[in-house]
Design a protein around this motif. Structure first.
Motif, PDB file in Angstrom:
ATOM      1  N   THR A  58      -9.828  10.993   5.294  1.00 13.38           N
ATOM      2  CA  THR A  58      -9.975  12.094   4.353  1.00 13.38           C
ATOM      3  C   THR A  58     -11.458  12.382   4.148  1.00 13.38           C
ATOM      4  O   THR A  58     -12.232  11.463   3.850  1.00 13.38           O
ATOM      5  CB  THR A  58      -9.333  11.747   3.004  1.00 13.38           C
ATOM      6  OG1 THR A  58      -7.937  11.496   3.200  1.00 13.38           O
ATOM      7  CG2 THR A  58      -9.491  12.890   2.014  1.00 13.38           C
ATOM      8  N   VAL A  86      -9.988   0.429   0.325  1.00 13.74           N
ATOM      9  CA  VAL A  86     -10.615   1.705   0.662  1.00 13.74           C
ATOM     10  C   VAL A  86     -11.914   1.437   1.412  1.00 13.74           C
ATOM     11  O   VAL A  86     -12.727   0.620   0.974  1.00 13.74           O
ATOM     12  CB  VAL A  86     -10.916   2.547  -0.599  1.00 13.74           C
ATOM     13  CG1 VAL A  86     -11.653   3.820  -0.229  1.00 13.74           C
ATOM     14  CG2 VAL A  86      -9.622   2.887  -1.325  1.00 13.74           C
ATOM     15  N   ASP A 109      -6.544   9.158  10.270  1.00 12.86           N
ATOM     16  CA  ASP A 109      -6.135   9.293   8.873  1.00 12.86           C
ATOM     17  C   ASP A 109      -7.331   9.197   7.930  1.00 12.86           C
ATOM     18  O   ASP A 109      -7.307   8.494   6.920  1.00 12.86           O
ATOM     19  CB  ASP A 109      -5.090   8.248   8.513  1.00 12.86           C
ATOM     20  CG  ASP A 109      -4.322   8.637   7.247  1.00 12.86           C
ATOM     21  OD1 ASP A 109      -4.283   9.838   6.925  1.00 12.86           O
ATOM     22  OD2 ASP A 109      -3.780   7.739   6.578  1.00 12.86           O
ATOM     23  N   SER A 119      -6.431   0.086   5.441  1.00 13.79           N
ATOM     24  CA  SER A 119      -7.291   0.650   4.405  1.00 13.79           C
ATOM     25  C   SER A 119      -7.162   2.166   4.356  1.00 13.79           C
ATOM     26  O   SER A 119      -6.829   2.813   5.349  1.00 13.79           O
ATOM     27  CB  SER A 119      -8.760   0.284   4.661  1.00 13.79           C
ATOM     28  OG  SER A 119      -9.245   0.959   5.807  1.00 13.79           O
ATOM     29  N   GLN A 120      -7.397   2.743   3.173  1.00 18.89           N
ATOM     30  CA  GLN A 120      -7.525   4.187   3.049  1.00 18.89           C
ATOM     31  C   GLN A 120      -8.967   4.538   3.424  1.00 18.89           C
ATOM     32  O   GLN A 120      -9.914   3.924   2.932  1.00 18.89           O
ATOM     33  CB  GLN A 120      -7.224   4.633   1.618  1.00 18.89           C
ATOM     34  CG  GLN A 120      -7.245   6.145   1.439  1.00 18.89           C
ATOM     35  CD  GLN A 120      -6.784   6.556   0.051  1.00 18.89           C
ATOM     36  OE1 GLN A 120      -6.010   5.858  -0.591  1.00 18.89           O
ATOM     37  NE2 GLN A 120      -7.258   7.693  -0.419  1.00 18.89           N
ATOM     38  N   THR A 179       0.806  -1.228   0.000  1.00 13.29           N
ATOM     39  CA  THR A 179       0.000   0.000   0.000  1.00 13.29           C
ATOM     40  C   THR A 179       0.834   1.271   0.000  1.00 13.29           C
ATOM     41  O   THR A 179       0.283   2.369   0.004  1.00 13.29           O
ATOM     42  CB  THR A 179      -0.923   0.025   1.227  1.00 13.29           C
ATOM     43  OG1 THR A 179      -0.122  -0.011   2.416  1.00 13.29           O
ATOM     44  CG2 THR A 179      -1.858  -1.165   1.220  1.00 13.29           C
ATOM     45  N   ALA A 210      -3.515   3.326  -2.731  1.00  8.51           N
ATOM     46  CA  ALA A 210      -4.554   2.570  -2.046  1.00  8.51           C
ATOM     47  C   ALA A 210      -4.756   1.227  -2.714  1.00  8.51           C
ATOM     48  O   ALA A 210      -4.732   1.104  -3.925  1.00  8.51           O
ATOM     49  CB  ALA A 210      -5.860   3.348  -2.068  1.00  8.51           C
ATOM     50  N   ARG A 224       1.553  11.592  -3.260  1.00 11.35           N
ATOM     51  CA  ARG A 224       2.047  10.223  -3.325  1.00 11.35           C
ATOM     52  C   ARG A 224       3.174  10.162  -4.353  1.00 11.35           C
ATOM     53  O   ARG A 224       3.067  10.735  -5.437  1.00 11.35           O
ATOM     54  CB  ARG A 224       0.929   9.251  -3.707  1.00 11.35           C
ATOM     55  CG  ARG A 224      -0.161   9.147  -2.646  1.00 11.35           C
ATOM     56  CD  ARG A 224      -1.195   8.073  -2.995  1.00 11.35           C
ATOM     57  NE  ARG A 224      -2.251   8.029  -2.001  1.00 11.35           N
ATOM     58  CZ  ARG A 224      -2.181   7.367  -0.855  1.00 11.35           C
ATOM     59  NH1 ARG A 224      -1.085   6.682  -0.571  1.00 11.35           N
ATOM     60  NH2 ARG A 224      -3.172   7.382   0.004  1.00 11.35           N
TER      61      ARG A 224
END
Length: 769
Positions: free
Chosen positions: A592, A460, A590, A556-557, A453, A457, A725
Motif C-alpha cells: 500500500t 507492519v 500487496d 507483514s502488512q 493477521t 495487521a 476489513r
C-alpha cells in the motif's frame, strides 16, 4: 551492516544489575554487599605506581587494578583485577581467632588502630579479640612495577597463647569483560568447585582462544593450607554450588596456628601483571549482565543489551562477524556485525538480546560467541547468565475464544485474544514460552503460537520513499522530528513494526534495509542532506521499485510512505519504468502506497499509484505530525492463533489453554467436541481466481454475517476501489456491486462467517450484463 561510530563513550554499571533478584531466586541466606557502583567508604587509602593501583578500605577490604599497565599495551589501561576497583567490598581478609572465623568487623573488639601511607606501601592495623592485632599491608615491588604483594601479619599482644589463622577472599574481575576471569592451575582450567594446594596459578580474562589480560598469583607462607575455588556466593560457606561456576571467586586458606605472647606471623599473596595475550588482529571484550532478576513479577531485564568492543591490532582495515552458540537461544540479532574497523582503532557494537520468559525452573545459560574476520577465527567470548523461574499466576488475564478453523485434515487453529484486565489492554507479545496446553489434563507441547493477521495487521513493514532534492529540506527534517512518535503510535496498537528507506534524486541515493531500531532509523534520516534537483521531474518510479525489493517479513502488512514535491520521470532517458509496470509490482507484493506530495500533481501523477494500491494522498504542505499519525492509525489484530495437529485432538474432549505473562495469567477450557463452530478452509466453494458472472456468483452472497475477513473490489486496470476489513459484521455484497454496474471489477472476499464456514472467493463481476 553497521558502520563504525566515530565517537562512543560507554559507562558500564552492568555488574550491579539485578543482584538482589538473583539473590532472591537462589533463596540465599547470607547478606551480600557486592556492588558495581562507586561507593565511597570511610578510611580509604589509595596507592599507585606507574602500572598498578591498589586500595585499602576500612575492615580489611582491598581492591587492585591497573593504572597504565604496560606502556605498549593500551588494552591493559585502567582495568580492574579484583572486582570493582577501587571501591567495591568483595575482596577481603578473614581471621580465625581461637576457632572463631569471620570478617574483621565481626570481632567484638574490632578497632582500626592506625593507617600508614608511604611511597610504595600502605598499611591498616587492627585490634581484634583477646589482644590479637592484624596488619593488612599492600606493598609495591621496588624493582618491578608489575608486582603487588598483599601481606597479612598477625601479632599476639596478649599475655596468653592464642590460635590464629587467616583467609584471603578474592573476587577477581579482569576489565569487567562479561565475567570474572578464568582460573588456570598448571594450564588446567578450573570451571567447577575445586580445592588445590598449588601455590601458583593464573587468572586470565578469557576462557578460550586469546586469553587477554593475564595475572599470576603466588602464595608465600610456610603455613599455606590450600586454595578453594567456588562461586562467589558460596565462597564463605565452603559449600559446593548447585550450578556451574559463573561468578569466579577463590579463598586462600592459611592454617590456624598457636601464637605465644609476643609471637607474630606473616602470610603473603603476590600478584603480578603479565603481558596480555591480545593477538595481532581483532581482540574482543564483551559486556552483558550475568543474571536477570524478578521485579514486580517480571524478569528484568528481559531485553539486556550486549556491548561488544573490538580492537583492531593489525595494520589494515578489518570486518568482524559473529557466530553465536547459545543452547536456549534468545532473540539475538544474528546479522549484527561491524565493518571497516580502521587499523589500530576500537569499534563498539550493541547487540539487543531478548530473553524468553522462563516459567519452568531457574537455570544458568552458558553461551559462547565466536569472533571472525575474513572467515578466520579471531577469538571467543564466553559467559553464563542466570535466568530465574517466574511464578505462575492464574489471575489477571481474560482469555476469549474468537473462532476455530480446520486447515484441511491436518491442523486445527484456535483464534483467541488475551486481555490484561487491570490495564484494560490486549496482550500482543505472546510467545510459545507463555502458553501451556493440556489435552484432557495431559500436558501437550506439540503446538505452535502465532499472530492471527486475518482481522488486521500485527506486523507492519514501513518504507519511506524519500525525495532528497534541494527543495525537500523541510520535509526531511519533519520526518526526522516525528519518526519516534510515529513508531510509538504503532507500538501502542501492539503492532510489531520495521522501518526502511529509499532516497532518490534523478538517481537512487541510498537504500536503508528494514530495521526495528527506531533510533538507528532516525539517524539514517538525519544523515540526509537536501541537494540537487531543480530540473523538474525526479525518479520516483525507480525508487518505488527499489523499495519493493527490500526484505519484507512473511505475513507483514507492507506500507510505503512516498514523499515528493514534484512529478516523476517515466519511460525516458532517466528510467525505462512505466507507471503500469510499477503499480503491477506493488500490487503483486500487496504494498500500500501513501503519497505525501504536491496537490499540483495529485490527479495526473500520484493518483494512479496511491489510489490503485489502496493508499491515501496528503498535502506535503500539511502538518507532518498529523499526517504520520493518521497513516499509523491502522486496523490491527488483537488475536493470537494456536495451531494443534488434528491427530493430537483425536478422542480429546477438553483443551485447556493457560497463559502466563509476567505476574498475571489466565486459563480457558475449550470443549473440543461440542462447543466450537468447526470451519474448513478447504470449504466446497468457488476456487480463488475463478471468473464468473455476478448473477451466479453472488446469489448466495447477498448478505453475509462475517466473524472476520477481508473484502475488496479492484478494477481491471489494477486500481483498488474498495478495501474493507471485516470484524463481526454483516456485508451486503450485491448491494455494494450495484455501484459498479457499468464496468467489470474483480471481487475478493475471504474470511470466516458466523456459521463457521470458510469464505474464500475471487471472481470477475459483470453485473447486469
Amino acid at each position: 551492516m553497521l558502520s563504525v561510530p566515530k565517537f562512543i563513550v560507554i559507562f558500564l554499571l552492568s555488574a550491579s544489575v539485578g543482584f538482589s533478584g538473583y539473590k532472591q531466586g537462589l533463596d540465599l541466606h547470607k547478606v551480600l554487599s557486592k556492588s558495581g557502583k562507586a561507593v565511597y567508604w570511610p578510611k580509604t587509602t589509595v596507592l599507585s605506581n606507574s602500572m598498578l593501583s591498589a586500595t585499602l578500605v576500612s575492615g580489611g577490604y582491598f581492591t587492585i587494578g591497573t593504572k597504565e599497565g604496560f606502556k605498549d599495551e593500551k588494552l591493559d589501561n585502567n582495568c580492574s583485577i579484583t572486582f570493582g576497583h577501587p571501591y567495591a567490598k568483595t575482596s577481603y581478609v578473614k581471621a580465625g581467632i581461637d576457632g572463631n572465623w569471620g570478617k574483621l568487623s565481626s570481632f567484638e573488639d574490632f578497632e582500626l588502630l592506625k593507617e600508614i601511607l608511604e611511597s610504595k606501601r600502605m598499611l591498616q592495623s587492627y585490634a581484634l579479640d583477646n589482644g590479637i592485632e592484624l596488619d593488612v599491608i599492600v606493598l609495591f615491588n621496588s624493582t618491578d612495577s608489575s608486582i603487588i604483594t598483599l601481606d597479612i601479619t598477625l601479632r599476639n599482644t596478649d599475655d596468653k597463647k592464642h590460635s590464629a589463622g587467616i583467609q584471603i577472599v578474592v573476587d577477581p574481575a579482569l576489565c569487567h569483560s562479561g565475567g570474572d576471569g578464568y582460573a588456570r592451575i598448571e594450564n588446567n582450567l578450573i570451571l567447577t568447585p575445586h580445592t588445590s594446594d598449588k601455590k601458583t596459578f593464573l587468572i586470565t580474562e578469557h576462557k578460550k582462544g586469546l586469553t587477554g589480560l593475564n595475572t599470576q598469583w603466588t602464595v608465600v607462607s610456610s603455613h599455606y593450607k590450600n586454595t578453594f575455588w567456588n562461586n562467589w556466593l558460596d565462597i564463605d560457606d565452603n559449600t559446593v554450588a548447585s550450578f556451574p561456576i559463573y561468578d569466579l571467586s577463590f579463598k586462600v586458606n592459611f592454617s590456624e596456628i598457636d601464637l605465644a605472647p609476643g609471637d607474630s606471623i606473616t602470610h603473603s599473596l603476590k600478584i603480578k601483571l603479565n603481558t596480555g595475550d591480545y593477538g595481532k588482529s581483532i581482540f574482543t571484550r564483551w559486556h552483558i549482565p550475568k543474571w536477570t532478576e524478578l521485579g514486580e513479577g517480571e524478569m528484568l531485564p528481559i531485553a539486556p543489551t550486549a556491548q561488544l568492543q573490538f580492537t583492531n591490532r593489525s595494520s589494515s582495515q578489518k570486518d568482524v562477524d559473529l557466530v553465536y552458540n547459545w543452547p536456549i537461544m534468545p532473540n539475538v540479532d544474528l546479522n549484527a556485525k561491524v565493518s571497516a574497523i580502521p587499523a589500530g582503532k576500537t569499534a563498539y557494537l550493541n547487540v539487543p538480546i531478548t530473553l524468553k520468559e522462563n516459567y519452568t525452573q531457574s537455570r544458568v545459560d552458558t553461551y559462547e560467541v565466536q569472533v571472525l574476520s575474513s572467515g578466520t577465527t579471531q577469538g571467543y567470548v564466553n559467559g553464563q547468565m542466570y535466568v530465574p523461574a517466574l511464578p505462575k499466576s492464574f489471575d489477571g488475564i481474560n482469555i476469549t475464544l474468537d473462532s476455530v478453523v480446520k486447515e484441511g485434515n491436518s491442523l486445527t487453529q484456535f483464534s483467541f485474544n488475551a486481555l490484561d484486565e487491570e490495564r484494560n489492554r490486549y496482550l500482543f507479545n505472546i510467545s510459545k514460552d507463555n502458553i501451556f496446553i493440556q489435552l484432557d489434563d495431559v500436558p501437550f507441547s506439540g503446538f505452535e503460537i502465532s499472530k492471527d493477521t486475518l482481522s488486521g495487521a500485527s506486523m507492519v513493514d514501513v518504507v519511506f520513499i524519500l525525495d532528497v532534492t534541494g527543495s525537500m529540506g523541510g520535509e526531511i527534517a519533519a520526518v526526522r522530528d516525528n519518526i519516534i512518535q510515529f513508531g510509538d503510535a504503532l507500538s501502542l496498537q501492539g503492532i510489531d513494526y520495521q522501518l526502511g528507506m529509499v532516497t532518490f534524486y534523478d538517481v537512487i541515493g541510498n537504500i536503508y534495509p528494514l530495521t526495528q531500531d527506531i533510533e538507528l532509523f532516525k539517524s539514517y534520516v538525519g544523515q540526509q542532506q537536501a541537494s540537487g534537483g531543480g530540473d523538474g521531474p525526479e525518479n520516483s518510479l525507480d525508487a518505488l521499485m527499489e523499495g519493493a525489493l527490500l526484505d519484507f517479513r512473511k505475513g507483514s502488512q507492507k506500507i510505503f510512505i512516498w514523499i515528493t514535491d514534484y512529478n516523476y520521470h517515466e519511460a525516458d532517458n532517466i528510467t525505462s519504468r512505466t507507471t503500469t509496470e510499477v503499480v503491477n509490482t506493488l500490487l503483486s507484493k500487496d504494498i500500500t502506497v501513501h503519497c505525501i506530495g504536491s496537490p499540483t500533481w495529485q490527479q495526473t501523477e500520484y493518483l494512479p499509484i496511491y489510489s490503485t494500491t489502496g493508499g491515501s494522498f496528503y498535502d506535503i504542505n500539511g502538518n507532518f505530525q498529523d499526517i504520520l499519525l493518521d497513516i499509523a492509525n491502522l486496523d490491527f489484530s488483537t488475536n493470537m492463533l494456536l495451531s494443534v495437529p488434528n491427530s493430537s485432538l483425536s478422542g480429546v474432549r477438553t483443551l485447556t489453554l493457560a497463559l502466563h505473562k509476567a505476574d498475571i495469567g489466565g486459563t480457558l477450557d475449550i470443549d473440543v467436541n461440542t462447543n466450537v463452530p468447526w470451519a474448513k478452509r478447504s470449504a466446497d466453494m468457488h476456487d480463488e481466481n475463478t471468473p464468473c458472472q455476478a448473477n451466479n456468483c453472488t446469489n448466495t452472497l447477498a448478505t453475509i454475517d462475517m466473524v472476520k475477513g477481508m473484502f475488496s473490489i479492484t478494477n481491471l486496470q489494477g486500481r483498488r476501489l474498495v478495501t474493507k476489513r471485516l470484524s463481526h459484521e454483516s456485508i451486503n455484497v450485491q448491494g455494494i456491486l450495484q455501484q459498479y454496474s457499468d464496468t467489470p471489477v474483480v471481487v475478493q472476499l475471504f474470511g470466516v462467517d458466523k456459521q463457521g464456514r470458510n469464505i474464500n472467493q475471487s471472481f470477475i463481476s459483470r453485473f447486469g450484463r
